[in-house]
Design a protein around this motif. Structure first.
Motif, PDB file in Angstrom:
ATOM      1  N   TYR A 188      50.335  42.184  39.200  1.00 14.56           N
ATOM      2  CA  TYR A 188      50.381  41.760  37.798  1.00 14.56           C
ATOM      3  C   TYR A 188      49.681  42.834  36.986  1.00 14.56           C
ATOM      4  N   SER A 189      50.296  43.265  35.882  1.00 15.64           N
ATOM      5  CA  SER A 189      49.699  44.285  35.010  1.00 15.64           C
ATOM      6  C   SER A 189      49.558  43.748  33.605  1.00 15.64           C
ATOM      7  N   HIS A 190      48.518  44.216  32.922  1.00 14.97           N
ATOM      8  CA  HIS A 190      48.292  43.823  31.527  1.00 14.97           C
ATOM      9  C   HIS A 190      47.698  45.010  30.782  1.00 14.97           C
ATOM     10  N   THR A 191      48.220  45.272  29.577  1.00 12.14           N
ATOM     11  CA  THR A 191      47.689  46.319  28.710  1.00 12.14           C
ATOM     12  C   THR A 191      46.784  45.662  27.674  1.00 12.14           C
ATOM     13  N   PHE A 192      45.563  46.155  27.569  1.00  7.49           N
ATOM     14  CA  PHE A 192      44.569  45.596  26.654  1.00  7.49           C
ATOM     15  C   PHE A 192      44.601  46.364  25.331  1.00  7.49           C
ATOM     16  N   THR A 193      44.892  45.654  24.257  1.00  2.00           N
ATOM     17  CA  THR A 193      45.042  46.275  22.944  1.00  2.00           C
ATOM     18  C   THR A 193      43.885  45.982  21.999  1.00  2.00           C
ATOM     19  N   THR A 194      42.937  45.145  22.432  1.00  2.81           N
ATOM     20  CA  THR A 194      41.808  44.762  21.590  1.00  2.81           C
ATOM     21  C   THR A 194      40.518  44.874  22.384  1.00  2.81           C
ATOM     22  N   ALA A 195      39.498  45.472  21.766  1.00  2.68           N
ATOM     23  CA  ALA A 195      38.197  45.587  22.424  1.00  2.68           C
ATOM     24  C   ALA A 195      37.593  44.196  22.633  1.00  2.68           C
ATOM     25  N   GLY A 196      36.785  44.073  23.685  1.00  5.88           N
ATOM     26  CA  GLY A 196      36.113  42.812  23.963  1.00  5.88           C
ATOM     27  C   GLY A 196      35.873  42.639  25.441  1.00  5.88           C
ATOM     28  N   GLU A 197      35.363  41.475  25.796  1.00  5.47           N
ATOM     29  CA  GLU A 197      35.135  41.132  27.195  1.00  5.47           C
ATOM     30  C   GLU A 197      36.095  40.019  27.572  1.00  5.47           C
ATOM     31  N   TYR A 198      36.799  40.206  28.670  1.00  3.76           N
ATOM     32  CA  TYR A 198      37.819  39.272  29.126  1.00  3.76           C
ATOM     33  C   TYR A 198      37.430  38.763  30.510  1.00  3.76           C
ATOM     34  N   ASN A 199      36.977  37.521  30.560  1.00  4.08           N
ATOM     35  CA  ASN A 199      36.613  36.880  31.817  1.00  4.08           C
ATOM     36  C   ASN A 199      37.839  36.174  32.374  1.00  4.08           C
ATOM     37  N   TYR A 200      37.996  36.239  33.682  1.00  2.00           N
ATOM     38  CA  TYR A 200      39.172  35.634  34.303  1.00  2.00           C
ATOM     39  C   TYR A 200      38.828  35.089  35.687  1.00  2.00           C
ATOM     40  N   HIS A 201      39.761  34.330  36.248  1.00  2.00           N
ATOM     41  CA  HIS A 201      39.578  33.690  37.552  1.00  2.00           C
ATOM     42  C   HIS A 201      40.939  33.494  38.210  1.00  2.00           C
ATOM     43  N   CYS A 202      40.912  33.069  39.455  1.00  2.00           N
ATOM     44  CA  CYS A 202      42.120  32.649  40.164  1.00  2.00           C
ATOM     45  C   CYS A 202      42.226  31.141  39.990  1.00  2.00           C
ATOM     46  N   SER A 203      43.370  30.652  39.531  1.00  2.15           N
ATOM     47  CA  SER A 203      43.501  29.211  39.292  1.00  2.15           C
ATOM     48  C   SER A 203      43.520  28.397  40.588  1.00  2.15           C
ATOM     49  N   PHE A 204      43.809  29.029  41.712  1.00  2.00           N
ATOM     50  CA  PHE A 204      43.788  28.335  43.001  1.00  2.00           C
ATOM     51  C   PHE A 204      42.399  28.349  43.639  1.00  2.00           C
ATOM     52  N   HIS A 205      41.642  29.399  43.372  1.00  2.00           N
ATOM     53  CA  HIS A 205      40.329  29.597  43.996  1.00  2.00           C
ATOM     54  C   HIS A 205      39.343  29.924  42.872  1.00  2.00           C
ATOM     55  N   THR A 206      38.817  28.899  42.201  1.00  2.00           N
ATOM     56  CA  THR A 206      38.043  29.094  40.972  1.00  2.00           C
ATOM     57  C   THR A 206      36.733  29.845  41.182  1.00  2.00           C
ATOM     58  N   SER A 207      36.302  30.012  42.429  1.00  2.00           N
ATOM     59  CA  SER A 207      35.103  30.829  42.666  1.00  2.00           C
ATOM     60  C   SER A 207      35.425  32.324  42.568  1.00  2.00           C
ATOM     61  N   MET A 208      36.702  32.675  42.585  1.00  2.42           N
ATOM     62  CA  MET A 208      37.117  34.068  42.394  1.00  2.42           C
ATOM     63  C   MET A 208      37.064  34.367  40.907  1.00  2.42           C
ATOM     64  N   ARG A 209      36.132  35.255  40.512  1.00  4.11           N
ATOM     65  CA  ARG A 209      35.952  35.544  39.094  1.00  4.11           C
ATOM     66  C   ARG A 209      35.886  37.044  38.872  1.00  4.11           C
ATOM     67  N   GLY A 210      36.299  37.453  37.673  1.00  8.11           N
ATOM     68  CA  GLY A 210      36.238  38.858  37.310  1.00  8.11           C
ATOM     69  C   GLY A 210      36.079  39.031  35.826  1.00  8.11           C
ATOM     70  N   LYS A 211      35.852  40.284  35.417  1.00  7.73           N
ATOM     71  CA  LYS A 211      35.669  40.579  33.991  1.00  7.73           C
ATOM     72  C   LYS A 211      36.210  41.963  33.698  1.00  7.73           C
ATOM     73  N   VAL A 212      36.938  42.079  32.584  1.00 11.07           N
ATOM     74  CA  VAL A 212      37.371  43.373  32.064  1.00 11.07           C
ATOM     75  C   VAL A 212      36.642  43.588  30.759  1.00 11.07           C
ATOM     76  N   ILE A 213      35.932  44.703  30.653  1.00 13.65           N
ATOM     77  CA  ILE A 213      35.235  45.071  29.416  1.00 13.65           C
ATOM     78  C   ILE A 213      36.051  46.178  28.778  1.00 13.65           C
ATOM     79  N   VAL A 214      36.539  45.913  27.573  1.00 17.94           N
ATOM     80  CA  VAL A 214      37.400  46.876  26.879  1.00 17.94           C
ATOM     81  C   VAL A 214      36.615  47.476  25.729  1.00 17.94           C
ATOM     82  N   ARG A 215      36.499  48.801  25.719  1.00 10.97           N
ATOM     83  CA  ARG A 215      35.726  49.520  24.684  1.00 10.97           C
ATOM     84  C   ARG A 215      36.661  50.145  23.668  1.00 10.97           C
TER      85      ARG A 215
END
Length: 74
Positions: free
Chosen positions: A47-74
């Motif tokens: 899965y690919s996503h292009t980030f067009t706005t600065a910010g912090e994007y927190n995400y998870h796996c909907s099947f395994h909610t302990s799987m977490r990540g963050k994209v920091i866009v400058r």
């Protein structure tokens, strides 16, 4: 059962690609909003996503909610 790396820093306009290397099905799903919303990813699917706005994007796996990540866009 983890995103690796769990946090990344990128620039506005960059594209991030997540590839499932595990046998279990996973998703990339925004904690809030709909910025990140993959379908179910089987082994070796991506899965690919292009980030067009600065910010912090927190995400998870909907099947395994302990799987977490963050994209920091400058």
């Amino acid at each position: 059962f983890s995103f690796s790396p769990s946090t990344i820093e990128i620039n506005v306009g960059d594209t991030v690609t997540w590839t499932n290397k595990e046998s279990a099905t996973h998703t990339v799903t925004s904690d809030s909003g709909t910025e990140l919303s993959s379908s179910s990813l089987s082994k070796n699917e991506a899965y690919s996503h292009t980030f067009t706005t600065a910010g912090e994007y927190n995400y998870h796996c909907s099947f395994h909610t302990s799987m977490r990540g963050k994209v920091i866009v400058r």
